[in-house]
Design an enzyme around this catalytic site. Structure first.
Site, PDB file in Angstrom:
ATOM      1  N   LYS A  78      -2.339  12.716  -3.513  1.00  0.00           N
ATOM      2  CA  LYS A  78      -1.194  12.074  -2.851  1.00  0.00           C
ATOM      3  C   LYS A  78      -0.015  12.005  -3.809  1.00  0.00           C
ATOM      4  CE  LYS A  78      -0.014   7.868  -0.220  1.00  0.00           C
ATOM      5  NZ  LYS A  78      -0.475   6.533   0.219  1.00  0.00           N
ATOM      6  N   SER A 153      -0.467   5.711   5.282  1.00  0.00           N
ATOM      7  CA  SER A 153       0.562   6.563   4.723  1.00  0.00           C
ATOM      8  C   SER A 153       0.003   7.823   4.053  1.00  0.00           C
ATOM      9  CB  SER A 153       1.393   5.788   3.693  1.00  0.00           C
ATOM     10  OG  SER A 153       0.586   5.381   2.609  1.00  0.00           O
ATOM     11  N   SER A 177      -3.784   2.520   4.127  1.00  0.00           N
ATOM     12  CA  SER A 177      -3.290   3.901   4.045  1.00  0.00           C
ATOM     13  C   SER A 177      -4.300   4.963   3.671  1.00  0.00           C
ATOM     14  CB  SER A 177      -2.133   3.977   3.058  1.00  0.00           C
ATOM     15  OG  SER A 177      -0.977   3.516   3.679  1.00  0.00           O
TER      16      SER A 177
HETATM   17  N1  GLN Z   1       0.904   0.927   6.974  1.00  0.00           N
HETATM   18  C1  GLN Z   1       0.975  -0.129   6.004  1.00  0.00           C
HETATM   19  C2  GLN Z   1       2.394  -0.299   5.544  1.00  0.00           C
HETATM   20  O1  GLN Z   1       3.229   0.341   6.094  1.00  0.00           O
HETATM   21  C3  GLN Z   1       0.063   0.145   4.866  1.00  0.00           C
HETATM   22  C4  GLN Z   1       0.581   1.195   3.981  1.00  0.00           C
HETATM   23  C5  GLN Z   1      -0.316   1.454   2.821  1.00  0.00           C
HETATM   24  O2  GLN Z   1      -1.473   1.092   2.806  1.00  0.00           O
HETATM   25  N2  GLN Z   1       0.263   2.044   1.802  1.00  0.00           N
HETATM   26  O3  GLN Z   1       2.684  -1.028   4.676  1.00  0.00           O
END
Ligand code: GLN
Length: 485
Positions: A78, A153, A177
């Site tokens: 990532k 994400s 995410s």
């Molecule tokens: N979807 C969540 C957010 O927008 C979690 C994102 C993540 O775990 N990085 O914060």
């Protein structure tokens, strides 16, 4: 069978037997990328020449008798994780041109283990999002249905594994995410206990929530990657100084699931849940019971406060963490004449709308006069959520639930409605707030798209969730249904 479709442990066996070389394996993955990447868009940047060089080195190490679980295995990383000499952007324009002079600890450990890095995977900008549509570069598409999002994400990391563009990958999980995209793409994603994996070199979003975790085709592969990256790191003061068991040995222990108490948190089967998701997960729970597990109804009474508390804590920490991007130290710089104009014009041009929204929310929550009403309150809720988990784990070994109330949705369905986007995380954020661990594994399909089963464990309960996941996987075929591209 094409080499790119092997799991890590299958490939490792063939490498050990001398049936294949890492160069062949890596070239198979690179050819697969050539064939499908234009459709999927899993990567922000690819380093094919570097990958082949690393594969050659792995083959040389093997030739002199070295043998490690990741020796010669091609992985995607990532783009929120720092890689020495390879551009790292966190999917943001503000880090355009940033080439890190060091490796994240997790990357360093993968290097030691002999892994091959294929490229940096796409994600929401600074990991803020649930669909990978907030990447500053391009959206990623779900390899199971190109009209749908891969989740976020870490959508690029999950799509890459789902599409055969990497044997495994690393993601990062602040509020879901790793688990959400794994569930949407039909692969395995593990969020370790807070502190289990070093955050050194993970571009910070919410520092008290962030964890790096593996995304893989099956549970054994998740255990292999976790073995490699877990453990204490003097460069991360929040990393836990606890021994790292051999997770691969651990998953195979025990007599099925006999005697394992599996909690079913009633609050995790919410009203708005898609019926197909609830049914699929209920069937998975029945299957666990058939394997000898004892299902127990439990309650996590403060679950409803998870989303509001998360979006205060995460945005507050993000607003502080992102203050470092000012055009002076990293990446993009818009010269504004004087210092303040340079700061503000760089940030205006470099951050996307979702990141700006979060910086403003977080700054507001931390400001004098509102701190007690929002931030302090959210911290108290966080303690209550942690106590919910502690109480539940007095009665059960693990808990199970869906990962999200829905399957992968269509591209553009939620992109203009931040609140709807935030609600996809309703079943994942509490684990981060409490610091406990969780894994998503494929457990069926609803409306043609994969459903993820979330198995939740207490702090440092990785062995328990991996073992439960492994037993489930050994007796089902959901993980063996590759995406057709
Ligand atoms: N979807 C969540 C957010 O927008 C979690 C994102 C993540 O775990 N990085 O914060």
């Amino acid at each position: 069978m094409e080499l790119y479709s092997l799991t890590i442990h299958e490939a490792q066996e063939k490498l050990r037997q001398g049936e294949i070389s890492s160069v062949e394996l890596t070239e198979s993955v690179l050819e697969r990328i050539d064939a499908v990447e234009a459709k999927v868009g899993a990567y922000i940047s690819l380093q094919p020449e570097l990958a082949v060089r690393m594969a050659e080195m792995a083959d040389e190490r093997r030739a002199v008798g070295e043998d490690r679980p990741l020796l010669g295995i091609p992985l995607g990383i990532k783009d929120t994780i720092i890689t020495h000499g390879v551009p790292t952007t966190a999917a943001s324009k503000i880090l355009d041109g940033f080439v890190p002079p060091f490796d994240a600890t997790a990357i360093d450990r993968l290097r030691q283990a002999g892994a091959v890095f294929v490229g940096k995977t796409n994600c929401d900008e600074f990991a803020m999002g649930s669909s990978t549509e907030y990447s500053a570069f391009h959206p990623t598409r779900n390899p199971r249905n190109l009209n749908c999002v891969p989740g976020g994400s870490s959508g690029g990391s999950a799509a890459a594994v789902g599409a055969g563009e990497a044997l495994g990958s690393l993601g990062s999980d602040t509020g879901g995410s790793v688990r959400l995209p794994a569930s949407f793409c039909g692969v395995v994603g593990l969020k370790p206990t807070y502190g289990r994996v070093s955050r050194y070199g993970l571009i910070a979003f919410g520092s008290s929530l962030d964890q790096i975790g593996p995304i893989t085709k099956d549970v054994e592969d998740a255990a292999i990657l976790l073995n490699a990256i877990a453990g204490h790191d003097a460069r991360d003061s929040t990393s836990l100084n606890a021994p790292v068991p051999n997770y691969v040995d651990e998953i195979k222990q025990g007599d099925g699931l006999k005697g394992i108490k599996v909690g079913i948190p009633q609050e995790y089967f919410t009203e708005g849940m898609e019926p197909g998701v609830a049914q699929t997960v209920r069937a998975a729970i029945d299957h666990l019971a058939d394997l000898g597990a004892e299902p127990v109804e439990v309650s996590l009474p403060n679950t409803g406060y998870g989303i509001p508390a998360y979006y205060i804590v995460a945005t507050a920490e993000a607003s502080a963490n992102l203050s470092r991007y000012d055009g002076v130290r990293f990446g993009l710089r818009q010269d504004g004449g004087d210092m303040w104009n340079t700061f503000s014009q760089t940030r205006e041009a470099g951050f996307g709308p979702e990141v700006k929204r979060r910086i403003m929310l977080g700054t507001y929550a931390l400001s004098a006069g509102y701190y007690d009403a929002y931030y302090l309150q959210a911290q108290k809720v966080r303690t209550l959520l942690r106590q919910d988990f502690e109480r539940a784990f007095e009665k059960v070994d693990v808990m199970v639930s869906p990962v999200a109330p829905m399957v992968a949705f269509e591209i553009n369905a939620k992109v203009d409605d931040p609140l709807q986007m935030y609600l996809t995380d309703v079943l994942t954020v509490s684990l981060n707030l409490a610091g406990v661990c969780g894994i998503s594994i494929p457990c069926g399909f609803s409306e043609g798209m994969p459903v993820g089963l979330q198995i939740i464990g207490p702090a440092l309960g990785e062995s328990a969730i991996l073992r439960t996941a492994y037993q489930y996987e050994q007796t089902t075929d959901w993980h063996k249904q590759p995406a057709e591209l």
